[in-house]
Design a protein around this motif. Structure first.
Motif, PDB file in Angstrom:
ATOM      1  N   SER A  71       0.571  -3.759  -1.042  1.00  0.00           N
ATOM      2  CA  SER A  71       0.556  -2.302  -0.931  1.00  0.00           C
ATOM      3  C   SER A  71      -0.442  -1.612  -1.846  1.00  0.00           C
ATOM      4  O   SER A  71      -0.799  -0.465  -1.596  1.00  0.00           O
ATOM      5  N   GLY A  72      -0.860  -2.256  -2.912  1.00  0.00           N
ATOM      6  CA  GLY A  72      -1.835  -1.663  -3.819  1.00  0.00           C
ATOM      7  C   GLY A  72      -1.185  -0.866  -4.937  1.00  0.00           C
ATOM      8  O   GLY A  72      -0.083  -0.325  -4.796  1.00  0.00           O
ATOM      9  N   THR A 100      -5.790  -0.548   6.055  1.00  0.00           N
ATOM     10  CA  THR A 100      -7.059  -1.263   6.046  1.00  0.00           C
ATOM     11  C   THR A 100      -8.150  -0.318   5.561  1.00  0.00           C
ATOM     12  O   THR A 100      -8.132   0.878   5.874  1.00  0.00           O
ATOM     13  N   ALA A 101      -9.081  -0.854   4.799  1.00  0.00           N
ATOM     14  CA  ALA A 101     -10.176  -0.037   4.278  1.00  0.00           C
ATOM     15  C   ALA A 101     -10.887   0.676   5.425  1.00  0.00           C
ATOM     16  O   ALA A 101     -11.134   0.088   6.475  1.00  0.00           O
TER      17      ALA A 101
END
Length: 135
Positions: free
Chosen positions: A52-53, A88-89
């Motif tokens: 999740s970051g 997603t980036a």
């Protein structure tokens, strides 16, 4: 170790390097919790950070801490389990409704009103008109 020699990092900082950015973000938001996690909990946290970051985990922790007094990071581990993976980036966020009040449906005052709320408003308006007409 001689006198004046720095202590090993593991003795001075019990927080693993992979978790330091997350801990710093939460602490910078003035959320002070204990980070005395077991090695298994640190492994779970590492997996959550990868999924999740740090931004998502920190934001969620600060939101939770604003609602309830939290004293241990263990509380966050349970809450973070249900968070989604980081997007997603390059993913473009959904556009919010345009402008303030965009989620409000304007009513046409000239159109006939229907429903209980409208009937109640008419009843109240009539009662107020009678009160104003009385001497």
């Amino acid at each position: 170790m001689g006198e004046g020699a720095p202590a090993p990092a593991s003795l001075t900082d019990p927080i693993p390097p992979f978790a330091r950015p997350l801990v710093d973000r939460i602490t910078a938001a003035k959320v002070y919790v204990g980070w005395d996690l077991t090695s298994g909990e640190w492994l779970r946290l590492d997996a959550m950070l990868r999924r999740s970051g740090a931004d998502m985990l920190a934001e969620h922790a600060v939101t939770l801490a604003a609602r309830q007094r939290v004293s241990s990071a263990r509380y966050f581990l349970r809450a973070w389990t249900s968070l989604p993976p980081a997007p997603t980036a390059g993913t473009v966020p959904a556009a919010p409704a345009a402008g303030p009040g965009a989620d409000v449906i304007p009513l046409d005052p000239t159109a006939p009103r229907k429903g209980r709320a409208a009937q109640s408003a008419d009843y109240l308006a009539a009662a107020l008109a009678r009160m104003e007409a009385q001497p």
